[in-house]
Design a protein around this motif. Structure first.
Motif, PDB file in Angstrom:
ATOM      1  N   TYR A 259       0.830  -1.206   0.000  1.00 38.27           N
ATOM      2  CA  TYR A 259       0.000   0.000   0.000  1.00 38.27           C
ATOM      3  C   TYR A 259       0.866   1.258   0.000  1.00 38.27           C
ATOM      4  CZ  TYR A 259      -3.886   3.108   1.116  1.00 38.27           C
ATOM      5  OH  TYR A 259      -4.832   4.114   1.070  1.00 38.27           O
ATOM      6  N   CYS A 260       2.032   1.172   0.649  1.00 40.58           N
ATOM      7  CA  CYS A 260       2.980   2.293   0.583  1.00 40.58           C
ATOM      8  C   CYS A 260       3.253   2.678  -0.864  1.00 40.58           C
ATOM      9  CB  CYS A 260       4.302   1.916   1.252  1.00 40.58           C
ATOM     10  SG  CYS A 260       4.272   1.858   3.038  1.00 40.58           S
ATOM     11  N   THR A 263       0.266   4.591  -2.745  1.00 43.27           N
ATOM     12  CA  THR A 263      -0.335   5.828  -2.252  1.00 43.27           C
ATOM     13  C   THR A 263      -0.364   6.952  -3.289  1.00 43.27           C
ATOM     14  OG1 THR A 263       1.776   6.393  -1.203  1.00 43.27           O
ATOM     15  CG2 THR A 263       0.069   5.378   0.181  1.00 43.27           C
ATOM     16  N   GLU A 264       0.655   7.046  -4.142  1.00 36.48           N
ATOM     17  CA  GLU A 264       0.594   8.083  -5.177  1.00 36.48           C
ATOM     18  C   GLU A 264      -0.547   7.794  -6.148  1.00 36.48           C
ATOM     19  OE1 GLU A 264       3.436  10.614  -8.250  1.00 36.48           O
ATOM     20  OE2 GLU A 264       4.237   8.837  -7.262  1.00 36.48           O
ATOM     21  N   ILE A 266      -3.331   6.323  -5.285  1.00 36.13           N
ATOM     22  CA  ILE A 266      -4.562   6.698  -4.571  1.00 36.13           C
ATOM     23  C   ILE A 266      -4.819   8.194  -4.742  1.00 36.13           C
ATOM     24  CG2 ILE A 266      -5.675   6.853  -2.312  1.00 36.13           C
ATOM     25  CD1 ILE A 266      -5.460   3.999  -3.280  1.00 36.13           C
ATOM     26  N   SER A 267      -3.758   8.987  -4.632  1.00 30.72           N
ATOM     27  CA  SER A 267      -3.894  10.435  -4.811  1.00 30.72           C
ATOM     28  C   SER A 267      -4.307  10.767  -6.251  1.00 30.72           C
ATOM     29  CB  SER A 267      -2.568  11.123  -4.469  1.00 30.72           C
ATOM     30  OG  SER A 267      -2.721  12.519  -4.394  1.00 30.72           O
ATOM     31  N   GLU A 298      -2.731  -0.246  10.671  1.00 28.05           N
ATOM     32  CA  GLU A 298      -2.832   0.554   9.446  1.00 28.05           C
ATOM     33  C   GLU A 298      -4.081   1.432   9.387  1.00 28.05           C
ATOM     34  OE1 GLU A 298      -0.102   0.196   8.350  1.00 28.05           O
ATOM     35  OE2 GLU A 298       0.505  -1.889   8.548  1.00 28.05           O
ATOM     36  N   PHE A 301      -2.984   4.889   8.560  1.00 24.65           N
ATOM     37  CA  PHE A 301      -2.474   4.858   7.194  1.00 24.65           C
ATOM     38  C   PHE A 301      -3.622   4.945   6.188  1.00 24.65           C
ATOM     39  CE2 PHE A 301       0.598   2.310   4.257  1.00 24.65           C
ATOM     40  CZ  PHE A 301       0.970   3.477   3.623  1.00 24.65           C
ATOM     41  N   SER A 305      -3.467   8.425   4.273  1.00 25.88           N
ATOM     42  CA  SER A 305      -2.481   8.170   3.222  1.00 25.88           C
ATOM     43  C   SER A 305      -2.801   8.944   1.946  1.00 25.88           C
ATOM     44  CB  SER A 305      -2.435   6.673   2.906  1.00 25.88           C
ATOM     45  OG  SER A 305      -3.735   6.201   2.603  1.00 25.88           O
ATOM     46  N   ALA A 306      -1.766   9.215   1.169  1.00 22.30           N
ATOM     47  CA  ALA A 306      -1.824   9.921  -0.114  1.00 22.30           C
ATOM     48  C   ALA A 306      -1.881  11.429   0.111  1.00 22.30           C
ATOM     49  CB  ALA A 306      -2.983   9.455  -0.988  1.00 22.30           C
ATOM     50  N   ARG A 312     -12.828  10.049   0.818  1.00 27.39           N
ATOM     51  CA  ARG A 312     -12.550   8.612   0.710  1.00 27.39           C
ATOM     52  C   ARG A 312     -13.520   7.855   1.608  1.00 27.39           C
ATOM     53  NH1 ARG A 312      -6.552   8.212   2.706  1.00 27.39           N
ATOM     54  NH2 ARG A 312      -6.507  10.401   2.138  1.00 27.39           N
TER      55      ARG A 312
END
Length: 549
Positions: A259-260, A263-264, A266-267, A298, A301, A305-306, A312
């Protein structure tokens, strides 16, 4: 016996999980509810693995700290699991591999006589166990016939031989005629996606979410699914966005490390308003951490995140019923509001095995998005009251469709205009108000146990089952939020009525749910945290609650 547990252990790679599932299915044929806890190392072969199969007349989703039977296939099983033994525990062991007290089964002798491979030791042991607990041979044969396609006859023969060589010691009586399906949390997520009309699943394997990829790949031909295994998590999320842009309902799955990398993406999904669902299967970190164990680290997170600010949907189901139901909801909400949906599972839920009851909530049907009416030039990011723009897809030759990760105007053309940028930010963030209103029609927070108690347990995710059992024994209330964002403040406030003492129970160090509800003005009086990768047993949690009360 109304509630009993079996521990089976052996070397990793020797078929312990398969054996556990067969034992569970034997009990299932007798009408019991089932829960299996799986424990295995992060190796392909070698090391020690074990499973605890619990059967009960009641609905269960946790294991206990003592077992009634141990099926020991090697010495490690006896050496490592003395803590599970009580005075009445019956030990059934391979007399050719270890020495201990109990009921001896000569597995190697049977293999040699029947010229069967070593991996079939499990089948002999299961056959012997079935006889010892008084399960009819025809039930054993029926389960084996349904389970095996390869080497079915040989497995059946050695299991029958194990059965015939053993003697009945105790009789497990039939509980009911209700034989429920047995599934994992990952299976339930997959079925929920199918219910909501998923077209595609794209994922790079990562424990504990990998089995969703495997499950959907096996049935892809039956449901006209596109199931893809790309080279990385980055590829998975970017491909998923491409599928969404083409009008295909899509999901991906991973764990914290994967998932790390996502994240970009997701953005990008937020800026481009592309619907996508991510299954985030939790395990202890940081970094690789404990890759085959469970945790709840998490939540923050998933919530934050993002880069950038956007709407969301984050949901954390607790059991297969919730996983099925809320996976459908997550896919629908992603498409209704053109946002990312994140489903938080964990290893205990994802890979645990449960008896499945069809959810009793209102039926979830596939959401059909609003499409472009073709009256004017197509505006991919058209301003509307709720911020959701009508959709058109690349197959429509009359639409010029521009998907843009830059700030953009209604047509998707890049812009740096101050007022327009501000309006677009408000469009994306403003969807959350409508999503939150929509969720008022769902049970986003549930209450269990003694609903009149002034002492309550707060829990989330797979902790629900063990918290309910502990609460029933201690006469406490359980408050269990499922939707984490947008947080259901009204429903949570209603659940908290008359509560004087709130005890949070989480599988993380910092108490992430406790901190979340504090940010909404609610007070947490005591915290119970566990962070060794293992879920609470019922008795362990009861003792921890007694210490803090």
């Amino acid at each position: 016996m109304k509630n009993f547990s079996v521990l089976i252990g052996g070397k990793a790679g020797s078929g312990i999980d398969t054996a556990a599932l067969i034992i569970a299915k034997l009990f299932n044929q007798l009408g019991y509810n089932i829960y299996i806890y799986r424990d295995y190392p992060s190796v392909i072969r070698g090391g020690h693995t074990f499973a605890i199969i619990r059967a009960s007349i009641d609905k269960i989703s946790a294991h206990e700290d003592k077992v009634d039977f141990i099926l020991a296939l090697n010495q490690d099983t006896m050496d490592r699991h003395q803590n599970f033994i009580k005075d009445t525990t019956k030990i059934i062991y391979d007399a050719d591999s270890l020495k201990t007290e109990g009921i001896a089964v000569f597995l190697q002798k049977v293999l040699k006589e029947m010229q069967a491979p070593r991996v079939m030791r499990n089948s002999i042991m299961i056959g012997a166990f079935a006889k010892i607990v008084g399960i009819d041979l025809e039930i054993v044969k029926d389960v084996f016939k349904k389970r095996f396609t390869k080497d079915k006859d040989t497995n059946l023969k050695v299991a029958t031989r194990g059965y015939e060589d053993a003697k009945e010691v105790i009789k497990i009586e039939k509980a009911s005629d209700n034989k429920k399906p047995i599934i994992t949390g990952n299976d339930a997520v997959s079925l929920g996606f199918l219910n909501a009309g998923i077209d595609s699943y794209i994922s790079y394997p990562m424990t504990p979410s990998s089995a969703i990829l495997h499950f959907l790949a096996k049935i892809a031909h039956k449901f006209n699914l596109k199931v893809l295994h790309p080279e990385s998590e980055i590829s998975a999320i970017i491909m998923a966005l491409g599928f969404a842009a083409a009008g295909k309902k899509v999901a991906t799955g991973t764990s914290g490390g994967g998932y790390c990398l996502m994240t970009e993406g997701i953005s990008f999904a937020a800026m481009a308003e592309l619907p996508v669902v991510v299954v985030l299967g939790q395990r202890p970190g940081p970094a690789t951490g404990l890759p085959t164990y469970s945790g709840q680290s998490e939540l923050n997170f998933a919530l934050y995140s993002a880069h950038g600010e956007f709407s969301r949907f984050v949901v954390a189901p607790a059991d297969p019923e919730e996983a099925y139901y809320w996976s459908s909801v997550a896919l629908n909400m992603a498409w209704k509001y053109q946002i990312p949906s994140i489903i938080l599972t964990d290893k205990a839920l994802a890979e645990g095995v449960y008896s499945f009851d069809k959810p009793t909530q209102k039926e979830i049907k596939e959401f059909k998005p609003t499409l472009w009416d073709k009256k004017d030039s197509y505006k991919r990011y058209k301003f509307t009251e709720n911020g959701v723009s009508p959709l058109a897809f690349y197959s429509d030759k009359n639409a010029v469709i521009k998907i843009n990760s830059y700030e953009h105007d209604e047509f998707g053309v890049t812009t740096e205009d101050a007022k327009l940028s501000e309006k677009m930010q408000e469009k994306r963030v403003g969807k959350e108000k409508y999503l939150k209103k929509d969720l008022e029609d769902f049970d986003c927070v549930n209450v269990y146990g003694n609903k009149d108690s002034k002492d309550a347990i707060l829990c989330w995710g797979s902790n629900k089952g063990v918290c309910i059992e502990a609460a029933e024994k201690l006469n406490l209330k359980v408050i269990h939020p499922i939707v984490m964002h947008p947080f259901p403040e009204k429903q949570f406030k209603e659940a908290m009525k008359n509560v004087k003492t709130l005890i949070s129970v989480e599988l993380n160090v910092t108490g992430q749910l406790a901190n979340l509800i504090k940010s909404y003005g609610f007070k947490v009086d005591k915290q119970i945290n566990k962070y060794d990768g293992r879920p609470f047993t019922v008795e362990e949690l009861i003792q921890r609650i007694k210490k803090v009360k």
